[in-house]
Design a protein around this motif. Structure first.
Motif, PDB file in Angstrom:
ATOM      1  N   LEU A  90      46.007  71.712  51.183  1.00 23.80           N
ATOM      2  CA  LEU A  90      46.039  72.524  52.391  1.00 23.80           C
ATOM      3  C   LEU A  90      44.957  73.593  52.343  1.00 23.80           C
ATOM      4  CD1 LEU A  90      47.291  73.516  55.049  1.00 23.80           C
ATOM      5  CD2 LEU A  90      48.900  74.868  53.679  1.00 23.80           C
ATOM      6  N   ARG A  91      44.861  74.276  51.209  1.00 22.57           N
ATOM      7  CA  ARG A  91      43.860  75.342  51.091  1.00 22.57           C
ATOM      8  C   ARG A  91      42.453  74.796  51.316  1.00 22.57           C
ATOM      9  NH1 ARG A  91      40.520  78.231  47.481  1.00 22.57           N
ATOM     10  NH2 ARG A  91      40.656  80.511  47.794  1.00 22.57           N
ATOM     11  N   ASP A  93      41.595  72.128  52.947  1.00 23.54           N
ATOM     12  CA  ASP A  93      41.435  71.707  54.338  1.00 23.54           C
ATOM     13  C   ASP A  93      41.197  72.902  55.255  1.00 23.54           C
ATOM     14  OD1 ASP A  93      41.782  69.111  53.555  1.00 23.54           O
ATOM     15  OD2 ASP A  93      43.786  68.883  54.408  1.00 23.54           O
ATOM     16  N   LEU A  94      41.938  73.989  55.030  1.00 26.72           N
ATOM     17  CA  LEU A  94      41.763  75.175  55.865  1.00 26.72           C
ATOM     18  C   LEU A  94      40.378  75.781  55.664  1.00 26.72           C
ATOM     19  CD1 LEU A  94      45.250  76.937  55.520  1.00 26.72           C
ATOM     20  CD2 LEU A  94      44.413  75.496  57.393  1.00 26.72           C
ATOM     21  N   LEU A  97      37.934  73.612  57.519  1.00 28.39           N
ATOM     22  CA  LEU A  97      37.999  73.849  58.961  1.00 28.39           C
ATOM     23  C   LEU A  97      37.258  75.129  59.337  1.00 28.39           C
ATOM     24  CD1 LEU A  97      41.684  72.878  59.840  1.00 28.39           C
ATOM     25  CD2 LEU A  97      39.617  71.811  60.762  1.00 28.39           C
ATOM     26  N   LEU A 140      44.029  73.809  64.232  1.00 26.75           N
ATOM     27  CA  LEU A 140      44.548  73.063  63.086  1.00 26.75           C
ATOM     28  C   LEU A 140      44.855  71.648  63.547  1.00 26.75           C
ATOM     29  CD1 LEU A 140      45.545  73.154  60.144  1.00 26.75           C
ATOM     30  CD2 LEU A 140      47.784  73.832  61.013  1.00 26.75           C
ATOM     31  N   TYR A 163      47.358  79.419  62.863  1.00 28.31           N
ATOM     32  CA  TYR A 163      45.945  79.074  62.733  1.00 28.31           C
ATOM     33  C   TYR A 163      45.244  79.151  64.087  1.00 28.31           C
ATOM     34  CZ  TYR A 163      41.639  76.737  61.425  1.00 28.31           C
ATOM     35  OH  TYR A 163      40.317  76.462  61.197  1.00 28.31           O
ATOM     36  N   ALA A 167      42.603  82.166  63.566  1.00 23.82           N
ATOM     37  CA  ALA A 167      41.380  81.776  62.857  1.00 23.82           C
ATOM     38  C   ALA A 167      40.112  81.979  63.679  1.00 23.82           C
ATOM     39  CB  ALA A 167      41.491  80.326  62.401  1.00 23.82           C
ATOM     40  N   ARG A 186      36.386  84.175  54.354  1.00 25.24           N
ATOM     41  CA  ARG A 186      37.207  83.066  54.838  1.00 25.24           C
ATOM     42  C   ARG A 186      38.286  82.699  53.830  1.00 25.24           C
ATOM     43  NH1 ARG A 186      31.998  81.141  56.162  1.00 25.24           N
ATOM     44  NH2 ARG A 186      32.162  79.425  54.649  1.00 25.24           N
ATOM     45  N   VAL A 190      42.321  82.745  54.519  1.00 29.39           N
ATOM     46  CA  VAL A 190      43.192  81.609  54.229  1.00 29.39           C
ATOM     47  C   VAL A 190      44.339  82.008  53.306  1.00 29.39           C
ATOM     48  CG1 VAL A 190      43.308  79.401  52.987  1.00 29.39           C
ATOM     49  CG2 VAL A 190      41.483  79.811  54.651  1.00 29.39           C
ATOM     50  N   LEU A 194      46.629  82.931  56.603  1.00 27.02           N
ATOM     51  CA  LEU A 194      46.934  81.649  57.209  1.00 27.02           C
ATOM     52  C   LEU A 194      47.968  80.844  56.428  1.00 27.02           C
ATOM     53  CD1 LEU A 194      43.361  80.599  58.411  1.00 27.02           C
ATOM     54  CD2 LEU A 194      45.212  81.672  59.723  1.00 27.02           C
ATOM     55  N   ILE A 195      47.778  80.705  55.106  1.00 26.47           N
ATOM     56  CA  ILE A 195      48.746  79.921  54.335  1.00 26.47           C
ATOM     57  C   ILE A 195      50.133  80.557  54.351  1.00 26.47           C
ATOM     58  CG2 ILE A 195      49.361  79.159  52.008  1.00 26.47           C
ATOM     59  CD1 ILE A 195      46.472  78.417  51.539  1.00 26.47           C
TER      60      ILE A 195
END
Length: 227
Positions: A90-91, A93-94, A97, A140, A163, A167, A186, A190, A194-195
């Protein structure tokens, strides 16, 4: 308004034979967007600025939307990779992105803000842009969300609202104010925001501003004038 499918293979007759000339025309589209916004893009105005005939444009693009997306793909989204984002975490991928969004904004600022504003007013156009030139990083993706759930990194109730609300808006605001949006920033966004928000699993009950379908206000403008 109904837009053509982003993966359509149907093209108008007489595709461009001079890549350099097409690049000039697409730059004219971006110039119009920068000056007048997406709503100001017309075949007439683009033809005038590119010193081309409308017939030349219609041979390349059947609709204004196709022309706008072609310009976005050639300009602000040129650095985007067509492959879906899948780093295995996940980290990762974020971060990927956000890096893609950063690249898009750097390539087309302030056009990127114009594009996103247009998407707020026209969700269908927003979807068309995401499918054609994206993923842009502004939202997302369902694939990233579901992969994180399948790996056990997020609860099944994970809501993409955090997100899609934070974001892109955060990066844009910082850029407009000359603040850092580099890799270190960034990563902090995250890890610290975000997480944790995504892992909360709390349903927002509404859609984020860059979701393509933001929850509209129920407040009427006339009410504020009367108060």
């Amino acid at each position: 308004m109904t837009y053509p499918k982003a993966d359509s293979t149907t093209r108008p007759p007489g595709r461009p034979r001079d890549p350099g000339r097409e690049a000039e025309i697409l730059q004219a589209v971006l110039d119009v967007m920068g000056d007048l916004g997406v709503d100001g893009v017309t075949f007439e105005e683009v033809a005038r600025r590119a010193q081309a005939s409308k017939r030349t444009l219609y041979r390349r693009w059947a609709t204004k939307q196709e022309m706008v997306v072609a310009a976005i793909k050639a300009g602000p989204a040129a650095r985007n990779k067509p492959e879906p984002i899948d780093t295995g975490s996940l980290r990762g991928d974020l971060l990927a992105l956000l890096a893609r969004l950063e690249s898009t904004m750097d390539a087309g600022e302030p056009i990127s803000l114009t594009i996103m504003q247009a998407g707020l007013r026209d969700p269908e156009l927003c979807e068309f842009i995401e499918a054609s030139a994206g993923p842009t990083g502004a939202r997302l993706t369902e694939a990233v969300l579901q992969a994180a759930i399948a790996r056990g990194e997020l609860p099944e109730s994970a809501d993409p609202f955090a997100y899609e609300e934070i974001a892109a808006g955060t990066l844009i605001i910082r850029k407009l104010n000359g603040l850092s949006t580099d890799a270190t920033y960034r990563a902090a966004l995250v890890d610290a925001v975000l997480i944790p928000a995504l892992r909360s699993g709390v349903p927002a009950g509404q859609h984020g501003i860059f979701s393509g379908k933001p929850t509209p206000s129920t407040h009427r403008p006339s009410e504020s004038r009367n108060n």
